[in-house]
Design a protein around this motif. Structure first.
Motif, PDB file in Angstrom:
ATOM      1  N   SER A 155       2.014   1.758  -2.615  1.00  0.00           N
ATOM      2  CA  SER A 155       1.850   1.543  -1.254  1.00  0.00           C
ATOM      3  C   SER A 155       1.049   2.079  -0.667  1.00  0.00           C
ATOM      4  N   LYS A 156      -0.310   3.348  -1.425  1.00  0.00           N
ATOM      5  CA  LYS A 156      -1.896   3.252  -0.183  1.00  0.00           C
ATOM      6  C   LYS A 156      -2.838   2.513  -0.024  1.00  0.00           C
ATOM      7  N   THR A 157      -2.732   1.588  -1.422  1.00  0.00           N
ATOM      8  CA  THR A 157      -3.592   0.426  -0.973  1.00  0.00           C
ATOM      9  C   THR A 157      -3.098  -0.964  -0.455  1.00  0.00           C
ATOM     10  N   ASN A 158      -4.292  -1.896  -0.100  1.00  0.00           N
ATOM     11  CA  ASN A 158      -3.905  -3.108   0.103  1.00  0.00           C
ATOM     12  C   ASN A 158      -3.440  -3.887  -1.401  1.00  0.00           C
ATOM     13  N   PHE A 159      -4.105  -3.071  -2.314  1.00  0.00           N
ATOM     14  CA  PHE A 159      -4.104  -4.522  -3.116  1.00  0.00           C
ATOM     15  C   PHE A 159      -3.180  -3.525  -4.569  1.00  0.00           C
ATOM     16  N   THR A 160      -2.973  -4.585  -5.158  1.00  0.00           N
ATOM     17  CA  THR A 160      -2.280  -4.147  -6.331  1.00  0.00           C
ATOM     18  C   THR A 160      -2.835  -3.074  -7.513  1.00  0.00           C
TER      19      THR A 160
END
Ligand SMILES: *[C@@H]1O[C@H](CO)[C@@H](O)[C@H](O)[C@H]1NC(C)=O
Ligand SMILES: *[C@@H]1O[C@H](CO)[C@@H](O)[C@H](O)[C@H]1NC(C)=O
Length: 384
Positions: free
Chosen positions: A151-156
């Motif tokens: 949730s805090k980054t844009n990548f899985t």
């Protein structure tokens, strides 16, 4: 003879009063209350507070049936005590039913106290859909990842759990170890975001999805559903009053498969007396526990019941070696015979070897569970 029967009754009465303090049931309600109290107590022996609410007709996973048949004989008695490290094996079906190779398992039925020994992801690999002649790859790299909070980054974000080369042309079950992920999920349930499987060529590029396919819960037969298999130990210990030898089950193979032979008729033996009405010497008799009669056949897959056996008979002086007396029992029988001290009965005829049984059953969440229970079957009897 009369004192022998009396002693046998005393032994039984003493054993019963350990578990059932004097009750205050009125005669009218007594049998119903005793019955429900007894069944509740039996559930406790099987480590449950309430019977699982499963009454459907779901088919248990073949893996669990095979495992049960490998560890238990037809009566449920453990035949190979070294096959399982712990005493519990749980199976879970994927709850995600995703079209992607992503899976999620609800482990809420696992008790917080259970020690996680191993966890496996079982995936059924289907045959390639594309013709193999067009394919220049013979192997693929299959990797299983634990999905992490992104949730805090844009990548899985994901963590590699297990990776293996698998032949492209193969089909059948593939098993991946995912113990670390399950241990972390048990510590914090909120981190259970599921698993993802990634298939690559040996060169590391994306593999044609028609070549490497795994059965999903959504599109394929029930028997090929993705499954998580969890091996645990629930920390239940055997009854401290029972045998101290924790390795008892190792001798299960010595367990006679037929009731003890003897000159007595079945009905006479079942009463513990021979044809002339004399008390027989301490020995083992059949005692069938039928799960259908108890009302548990809805949620127990196997066994339908088992033979617990029971011990009955007299332990008079002199106690031969076949009675397997303890030194204490020998001395007690001598004191009794010599009438040196008033009120000393002959020793009790009790199980001196106990074996474990296995139960395959559905839990509240319709997961199939295999559990081993210690000290459930009297292997032999002795005067103690
Ligand atoms: C897991 O199963 C339990 C019991 O069936 C249920 O209460 C819970 O909501 C489920 N959790 C998830 C994340 O679906
Ligand atoms: C995530 O993506 C958005 C839009 O694409 C961008 O504005 C933002 O900076 C990105 N955040 C991070 C942590 O990379």
């Amino acid at each position: 003879m009369i004192s022998d029967c009396f002693a046998a009754l005393l032994c039984t009465a003493a054993a019963v009063s350990l578990h059932y303090p004097k009750n205050s049931f009125t005669p009218a309600t007594e049998s119903e209350e005793v019955r429900s109290a007894a069944i509740k107590r039996l559930l406790e022996v099987f480590g449950m507070d309430d019977p699982p609410a499963f009454h459907g007709h779901k088919q248990p996973p073949q893996y669990m049936l095979d495992l049960y048949n490998a560890v238990a004989d037809v009566d449920g008695v453990t035949k190979d005590p070294h096959l399982l490290e712990g005493n519990t094996v749980r199976s879970f079906f994927d709850k995600l039913y995703s079209d992607q190779v992503e899976f999620s398992f609800n482990l809420s039925m696992v008790a917080r106290t259970e020690k996680i020994l191993a966890a496996e992801l079982h995936l059924y690999k289907l045959r390639p859909q594309a013709p193999l002649t067009l394919n220049r790859h013979h192997f693929s790299q299959v990797s299983v990842y634990q999905l992490l909070d992104s949730s805090k980054t844009n990548f899985t974000q994901k963590k590699l759990l297990s990776s293996r080369l698998i032949p492209v042309h193969s089909s059948g079950w593939e098993v991946f170890t995912i113990t670390h992920a399950v241990r972390s999920w048990m510590v914090d349930e909120g981190t259970n975001l599921g698993l993802q499987v990634v298939v690559r060529t040996l060169g590391g590029s994306q593999m044609d999805k028609k070549l490497i396919r795994f059965a999903s819960g959504r599109h394929h037969h029930h028997s090929k559903q993705p499954m998580l298999v969890l091996f645990t130990d629930d920390g239940r210990y055997s009854n401290p009053l029972a045998s101290k030898d924790s390795d008892d089950t190792a001798e299960t193979s010595n367990l006679p498969q037929t009731p003890m032979s003897g000159p007595l008729s079945r009905s006479a033996r079942s009463l513990g007396y021979d044809a002339d009405g004399a008390a027989t010497h301490c020995q083992r008799f059949p005692l069938n526990v039928d799960f259908e009669e108890i009302g548990w056949s809805g949620w127990i897959v196997s066994p339908k019941g088992y033979n617990a056996y029971y011990c009955k008979g007299s332990c008079p002086f002199p106690l031969g070696q076949t009675m397997k007396p303890t030194n204490h029992a020998t001395v007690q029988s001598i004191i009794n015979a010599l009438k040196l001290v008033k009120g000393i009965e002959t020793p009790c005829c009790v199980p001196d070897k106990l074996f474990s049984i296995n139960l395959l059953f559905f839990d509240d969440d319709e997961n199939v569970v295999l559990k081993q229970y210690n000290d459930m079957v009297a292997g032999s009897c002795g005067c103690h």
